[in-house]
Design a protein around this motif. Structure first.
Motif, PDB file in Angstrom:
ATOM      1  N   PHE A 209     146.729  78.472  88.044  1.00  0.00           N
ATOM      2  CA  PHE A 209     147.164  77.415  86.886  1.00  0.00           C
ATOM      3  C   PHE A 209     148.616  77.417  86.735  1.00  0.00           C
ATOM      4  N   THR A 210     149.173  78.614  87.028  1.00  0.00           N
ATOM      5  CA  THR A 210     150.499  78.712  86.754  1.00  0.00           C
ATOM      6  C   THR A 210     151.573  78.802  88.123  1.00  0.00           C
ATOM      7  N   LEU A 211     150.584  78.361  89.256  1.00  0.00           N
ATOM      8  CA  LEU A 211     151.611  78.225  90.611  1.00  0.00           C
ATOM      9  C   LEU A 211     152.180  79.595  90.688  1.00  0.00           C
ATOM     10  N   SER A 212     151.360  80.847  90.748  1.00  0.00           N
ATOM     11  CA  SER A 212     152.105  81.943  91.056  1.00  0.00           C
ATOM     12  C   SER A 212     151.412  82.420  92.431  1.00  0.00           C
ATOM     13  N   HIS A 213     152.215  82.303  93.298  1.00  0.00           N
ATOM     14  CA  HIS A 213     151.640  82.831  94.774  1.00  0.00           C
ATOM     15  C   HIS A 213     152.116  84.005  95.121  1.00  0.00           C
ATOM     16  N   GLY A 214     151.487  84.784  95.643  1.00  0.00           N
ATOM     17  CA  GLY A 214     151.889  86.078  96.423  1.00  0.00           C
ATOM     18  C   GLY A 214     151.926  87.545  95.594  1.00  0.00           C
ATOM     19  N   THR A 215     151.233  87.138  94.524  1.00  0.00           N
ATOM     20  CA  THR A 215     150.861  88.390  93.740  1.00  0.00           C
ATOM     21  C   THR A 215     150.073  89.429  94.558  1.00  0.00           C
ATOM     22  N   ASP A 216     150.392  90.608  94.757  1.00  0.00           N
ATOM     23  CA  ASP A 216     149.296  91.495  95.468  1.00  0.00           C
ATOM     24  C   ASP A 216     148.239  91.966  94.565  1.00  0.00           C
ATOM     25  N   GLU A 217     147.097  92.134  95.162  1.00  0.00           N
ATOM     26  CA  GLU A 217     145.864  92.251  94.331  1.00  0.00           C
ATOM     27  C   GLU A 217     145.634  93.936  94.194  1.00  0.00           C
ATOM     28  N   GLY A 218     146.545  94.444  94.625  1.00  0.00           N
ATOM     29  CA  GLY A 218     146.420  96.087  94.589  1.00  0.00           C
ATOM     30  C   GLY A 218     146.035  96.615  93.155  1.00  0.00           C
ATOM     31  N   ARG A 258     152.737  90.455  85.578  1.00  0.00           N
ATOM     32  CA  ARG A 258     153.487  90.291  86.968  1.00  0.00           C
ATOM     33  C   ARG A 258     153.001  88.959  87.549  1.00  0.00           C
ATOM     34  N   ILE A 259     151.872  88.335  87.167  1.00  0.00           N
ATOM     35  CA  ILE A 259     151.484  87.041  87.686  1.00  0.00           C
ATOM     36  C   ILE A 259     152.627  85.937  87.057  1.00  0.00           C
ATOM     37  N   LEU A 260     152.665  86.115  85.820  1.00  0.00           N
ATOM     38  CA  LEU A 260     153.664  85.241  84.953  1.00  0.00           C
ATOM     39  C   LEU A 260     154.958  85.393  85.534  1.00  0.00           C
ATOM     40  N   ARG A 261     155.427  86.484  85.673  1.00  0.00           N
ATOM     41  CA  ARG A 261     156.859  86.766  86.126  1.00  0.00           C
ATOM     42  C   ARG A 261     156.906  85.891  87.452  1.00  0.00           C
ATOM     43  N   GLN A 262     155.981  85.957  88.169  1.00  0.00           N
ATOM     44  CA  GLN A 262     156.186  84.990  89.672  1.00  0.00           C
ATOM     45  C   GLN A 262     155.659  83.644  89.574  1.00  0.00           C
ATOM     46  N   ARG A 263     155.471  83.235  88.309  1.00  0.00           N
ATOM     47  CA  ARG A 263     154.920  81.871  88.447  1.00  0.00           C
ATOM     48  C   ARG A 263     156.089  80.715  88.518  1.00  0.00           C
ATOM     49  N   VAL A 264     155.590  79.624  89.267  1.00  0.00           N
ATOM     50  CA  VAL A 264     156.587  78.411  89.552  1.00  0.00           C
ATOM     51  C   VAL A 264     156.694  77.452  88.379  1.00  0.00           C
ATOM     52  N   ARG A 266     156.885  76.798  84.833  1.00  0.00           N
ATOM     53  CA  ARG A 266     157.449  77.721  83.939  1.00  0.00           C
ATOM     54  C   ARG A 266     156.724  77.688  82.409  1.00  0.00           C
ATOM     55  N   ALA A 267     156.563  76.321  82.190  1.00  0.00           N
ATOM     56  CA  ALA A 267     155.758  76.033  80.733  1.00  0.00           C
ATOM     57  C   ALA A 267     154.022  76.389  80.987  1.00  0.00           C
ATOM     58  N   LEU A 268     153.891  77.177  79.923  1.00  0.00           N
ATOM     59  CA  LEU A 268     152.432  77.500  79.809  1.00  0.00           C
ATOM     60  C   LEU A 268     151.595  76.550  79.277  1.00  0.00           C
ATOM     61  N   VAL A 270     148.015  74.737  77.379  1.00  0.00           N
ATOM     62  CA  VAL A 270     147.179  75.114  76.600  1.00  0.00           C
ATOM     63  C   VAL A 270     146.171  76.103  76.767  1.00  0.00           C
ATOM     64  N   GLY A 271     145.479  75.904  78.046  1.00  0.00           N
ATOM     65  CA  GLY A 271     144.524  77.053  78.655  1.00  0.00           C
ATOM     66  C   GLY A 271     144.864  78.207  78.970  1.00  0.00           C
ATOM     67  N   VAL A 272     146.300  78.305  79.554  1.00  0.00           N
ATOM     68  CA  VAL A 272     146.768  79.641  79.840  1.00  0.00           C
ATOM     69  C   VAL A 272     147.074  80.252  78.397  1.00  0.00           C
ATOM     70  N   ARG A 273     147.697  79.452  77.518  1.00  0.00           N
ATOM     71  CA  ARG A 273     148.187  80.082  76.263  1.00  0.00           C
ATOM     72  C   ARG A 273     147.077  80.759  75.591  1.00  0.00           C
ATOM     73  N   HIS A 274     145.905  80.083  75.460  1.00  0.00           N
ATOM     74  CA  HIS A 274     144.539  80.488  74.809  1.00  0.00           C
ATOM     75  C   HIS A 274     144.133  81.754  75.528  1.00  0.00           C
ATOM     76  N   TYR A 275     144.310  81.912  77.042  1.00  0.00           N
ATOM     77  CA  TYR A 275     143.721  82.880  77.691  1.00  0.00           C
ATOM     78  C   TYR A 275     144.611  84.139  77.413  1.00  0.00           C
ATOM     79  N   LEU A 276     145.737  83.942  77.006  1.00  0.00           N
ATOM     80  CA  LEU A 276     146.970  84.954  76.846  1.00  0.00           C
ATOM     81  C   LEU A 276     146.442  85.396  75.334  1.00  0.00           C
ATOM     82  N   ALA A 277     146.252  84.573  74.462  1.00  0.00           N
ATOM     83  CA  ALA A 277     145.963  84.953  73.065  1.00  0.00           C
ATOM     84  C   ALA A 277     144.602  85.719  73.048  1.00  0.00           C
TER      85      ALA A 277
END
Ligand code: HEM
Length: 389
Positions: A209-218, A258-264, A266-268, A270-277
Motif C-alpha cells: 500500500f505504500t509502494l515500498s519495494h525491496g525491504t528484505d524479510e530477514g 524500514r518499510i516506511l523509510r523505503q516507500r515511494v 510519501r503520503a500515508l 487512512v488505512g495505513v495511518r490507522h494501522y500505525l495507530a
C-alpha cells in the motif's frame, strides 16, 4: 521480496462474495460485541464474566478471525504465487463460523457450556477446514518467504486456539477443568493468531500500500522466532517470555520503520495511518501486562490494536477488491469511479479517532465503550458506502 510488482488482485477463482461475506459478518459481530459491552460495563470488573466472555469472542473470533480468514482467501495466492486449490471450500468455513459463533455467544451469556461447546464445535470445524485448505495451498507454493512462514504459523494457531477453547468448554461440563489452562488458549489466540498474522500480513500489505519495494524479510523471519519462543515461555510460566515479547515488538517497529523509510508513496493514506495507530497500542498493552493488569492489557490489545489495525486494513482491501472485480473490466468502456474516491475518507478517519480514543479511555472510564461503539458504527457505514459506490 521479489522484484515483481505485488498486487492484491483476486484470482478469478476467488469470488468477491467470499471475502466480502467474512467482512460483513465480522463487522456485524464487532458491533454486537461493542454494544453488548457498552450496555453491560460491569462485565469489565471480572475475568470470565459471561458478558466479557461473549463480547471478547465476538471481537476476537468474530471480527478479528472473520476479517483475517476473509482477507487470506485473496492474499494467500499473492504470497505463495500459486492459486488456492479449492476456493469454494471457503463457503463451508463461512457457514460453520458464521452459524457457530452466535450459538457460542449465547452459550457464554447463559453460562451454559453445552452451547459454548456446540457453537464452538461448529467454529472449530470451519477453522480446521480452512487450516487444512491452507496446508494444501502451502504444499503447492511456487515461492516461500517469511510472510508465508508467518501464514503457516497462523494456520497452526487458528486450529490450536479453538481446540484449547473446546478443551475448556468440555472440561467445564464434564470435569477435569483447570482454570490455569485458559492462559494457553488466550496466548495462542492473541499472540499466535493475531500478533503473528498482523505483523506477517501487515509486512506484506503495508509494503504494497505504500509502494515500498525491496525491504528484505530477514527481520520478519527473526521476529517469528522471537514471538513464538516468547509465547512458549509464557505458556510454561517463564517470565522471560514477556522479555521476548518486548524484543519482538522492538523488531516489529524496526521492520515497519524500514518499510516506511523505503516507500515511494510519501503520503500515508487512512488505512495505513490507522494501522500505525493500532501498532502504538502494543507497547501500552505490554506495559499493562508487565504492571500486572491483564484486563487493561486485553482491552488495549482488542479495542486499540486489533480494532484500529483491522479496520484500517479493511479500508484498503475492500475498495481494492470491489474496484478490481466490479470496475476494472469496464475501464475504457464507460466512466468508472476512481479507487481513491470509493471510501468516504472523513467518515473512516472519524471512525478511527473514535475507536482509538474510546480504546484508550475504556480501562479508566468504561462509558468510553460507547465512543468505541460509535467508531464501530462509522466504520461499518464507511465500508457500506464502498459497496454502494
Ligand atoms: C481465535 C479464536 C479465539 C480467541 C482469540 C479466543 C479468546 C479468548 C479470550 C480472550 C478468553 C478470555 C475471556 C475473558 O477473560 O473473559 C477466552 C476464554 C474462553 N474461550 Fe476463547 N477464543 C477463541 C476461540 C474459542 C473457541 C472456538 C471456543 C470454543 C469452545 C472458545 C472457548 C473459550 C472458553 C470456554 C473460555 C473460558 C475458559 C475458562 O473459563 O477457562 N474460544 N477465549
Amino acid at each position: 521480496m521479489t522484484g515483481r510488482a505485488p498486487s492484491l488482485t483476486p484470482t478469478p477463482a476467488v469470488p468477491l462474495s467470499l471475502p466480502l461475506g467474512f467482512f460483513a459478518a465480522g463487522t456485524a459481530f464487532l458491533l454486537w460485541g461493542l454494544l453488548l459491552l457498552a450496555i453491560h460495563p460491569e462485565a469489565l470488573q471480572a475475568v470470565r464474566h459471561p458478558v466479557l466472555l461473549a463480547s471478547s469472542h465476538l471481537l476476537f473470533l468474530g471480527f478479528g478471525v472473520g476479517v483475517l480468514v476473509g482477507a487470506l482467501h485473496p492474499l494467500v495466492p499473492v504470497v505463495l504465487e500459486s492459486p488456492l486449490p479449492r476456493p469454494a471450500l471457503g463457503y463451508p468455513t463461512l457457514a460453520l463460523w458464521g452459524a457457530g459463533l452466535p450459538l457460542q455467544t449465547l452459550g457464554f451469556l447463559q453460562a451454559d457450556p453445552r452451547w459454548v461447546a456446540l457453537g464452538g464445535g461448529l467454529v472449530l470445524l470451519g477453522l480446521l477446514l480452512f487450516a487444512g485448505h491452507l496446508a494444501l495451498a502451502f504444499r503447492r507454493a511456487s515461492r516461500w518467504s517469511p510472510v508465508a512462514t508467518a501464514l503457516a504459523w497462523v494456520s497452526f494457531y487458528l486450529a490450536l486456539t479453538p481446540l484449547l477453547g473446546m478443551l475448556q468448554a468440555l472440561t467445564l461440563r464434564y470435569g477435569f477443568y483447570d482454570p490455569e489452562r485458559m492462559a494457553w488458549h488466550v496466548l495462542a489466540g492473541l499472540v499466535g493468531v493475531f500478533l503473528l498474522s498482523i505483523l506477517g500480513v501487515g509486512h506484506k500489505l503495508v509494503s504494497m500500500f505504500t509502494l515500498s519495494h525491496g525491504t528484505d524479510e530477514g527481520v520478519l523471519g527473526l521476529l517469528l522466532w522471537v514471538l513464538n519462543l516468547g509465547l512458549l515461555g509464557l505458556a510454561l510460566g517463564q517470565p522471560m517470555g514477556l522479555g521476548l515479547l518486548a524484543l519482538g515488538l522492538v523488531l516489529a517497529f524496526y521492520d515497519t520503520w524500514r518499510i516506511l523509510r523505503q516507500r515511494v508513496k510519501r503520503a500515508l493514506d487512512v488505512g495505513v495511518r490507522h494501522y500505525l495507530a493500532g501498532l502504538a497500542f502494543l507497547p501500552l498493552s505490554l506495559g499493562a501486562l508487565l504492571a500486572g493488569e491483564p484486563l487493561r492489557a486485553g482491552l488495549w490489545f482488542g479495542l486499540g490494536f486489533l480494532g484500529l489495525v483491522v479496520s484500517g486494513m479493511l479500508y484498503k482491501i475492500v475498495p481494492f477488491l470491489v474496484w478490481t472485480q466490479r470496475y476494472a473490466p469496464r475501464v475504457g468502456l464507460e466512466p468508472v469511479p476512481a479507487l481513491k474516491d470509493m471510501l468516504p475518507e472523513r467518515a473512516a478517519d472519524a471512525a478511527g479517532l473514535l475507536l482509538g480514543l474510546g480504546a484508550l479511555l475504556t480501562p479508566f472510564w468504561p462509558p468510553a465503550l460507547w465512543v468505541c461503539a460509535a467508531g464501530g458504527l462509522l466504520c461499518a457505514y464507511a465500508l457500506e458506502e464502498v459497496l454502494r459506490s
